[in-house]
Design an enzyme around this catalytic site. Structure first.
Site: not given
Length: 325
Positions: A130, A132, A281, A298
């Site tokens: 996917h 983000d 990723h 993150r």
């Protein structure tokens, strides 16, 4: 274009006094000679930006960033996203930082154990790949992830270069996919539990969907990027369900071919900075049974609305609008 970017990257790197060491043939580089916690000068910012655009994901090791330093580093490259909802492991004082602690976040959430959560969300080999927040009309431009606690083994992350994957298609296939659009939707492919399913109710209450170009043009490099992933893509517009499924499977297999990927072994203090517009990723699924914590932090940078080869932008269907999270 590749030669120009490589020359620009080399010039910027020499001016900044940092070292960029490629990690794989098409994607990934480790950057040395820089202390992110000490702050960056303009030459260092330019060199890191050039390396991210060239290699799609860059890695720093042995960094001593805290939350404030993480946010300060991110601000040198864009505007951090402030999520309206974060998991319970995230710190209240830093709304730009989302903490992902797999066993804290997933275990027991929506009435599922950690292992069941993974089985239902990643039930095919390619499902977990996917970008983000790809179901939004304006997915983040980049993500900066730092490791606090990692398992002694396992827990690696893998990235793939979607510009290289597009370039690797045959000319007739590139011409075919250039004009296509696809629906990206939150929760695609999730396998419901029998009876009442709290996660299905959550998806219905927080649905997000957008029609994106299947090939987007990178706003900074001008590269054509194969905008496909296994986690959000629902249906190619204008194709039948069987046609769409076959084409998407072929494109996803192309996007995740080993030669277009790089795999990173995390250590405490490692930082990965990737271009979310040009990569997908795969988060690890080999550490759930080990009993070791994996705590990551993150920060994402706000992005633009993708545009296709013909210049047509993405179209929101439900759940997002540009610039509003």
């Amino acid at each position: 274009m590749t030669t120009d970017r490589t020359t620009a990257e080399r010039t910027a790197t020499e001016a900044a006094g940092i070292e960029v060491r490629p990690a794989a043939g098409y994607i990934g580089a480790e950057i040395g000679g820089v202390d992110l916690a000490a702050g960056l000068d303009e030459a260092q910012v330019a060199a890191i930006r050039a390396a991210v655009l060239r290699w799609k994901v860059v890695f720093f090791r042995g960094q001593r960033l805290d939350h404030a330093g993480h946010v300060a580093f991110a601000r040198r490259f864009g505007e951090p996203v402030v999520l309206p909802r974060r998991g319970k492991a995230s710190w209240a004082g830093f709304p730009e930082v989302e903490t992902t602690a797999d066993r804290l976040e997933l275990g027991g959430r929506f009435g599922m154990t950690h292992d069941e959560w993974l089985r239902r969300r990643r039930h095919t080999l390619l499902r977990g790949w996917h970008c983000d927040h790809g179901a939004r009309v304006d997915p983040p431009a980049a993500t900066i992830l730092r490791a606090e606690t990692v398992p002694p083994y396992g827990g690696d992350t893998t990235w793939s270069n979607l510009a290289a994957a597009y370039a690797g298609l045959s000319a007739p296939m590139r011409a075919f996919v250039d004009g296509l659009r696809a629906e990206h939707r939150l929760g695609v492919g999730y396998q419901p539990r029998p009876g009442d399913d709290a996660y299905v109710r959550h998806l219905l209450d927080h649905q997000t969907a957008t029609v994106h170009p299947l090939v987007r043009v990178h706003p900074e490099t001008g590269e054509r990027v194969l905008f496909v992933n296994g986690y959000y893509v629902e249906q190619i517009a204008g194709l039948s369900r069987p046609e769409s499924a076959a084409v998407l499977e072929m494109l996803l297999e192309q996007a995740t071919r080993p030669e277009y990927t790089v795999r990173f072994r995390w250590e405490p203090g490692s930082v990965a900075f990737w271009d979310n517009r040009a990569t997908i990723h795969l988060a690890p699924s080999d550490n759930a049974h080990l009993g070791h914590p994996r705590i990551m932090h993150r920060v994402m940078l706000t992005g633009d609305v993708p545009a296709g080869v013909d210049g047509t932008p993405s179209e929101p269907l439900v759940g997002s609008e540009p610039g509003r999270w």
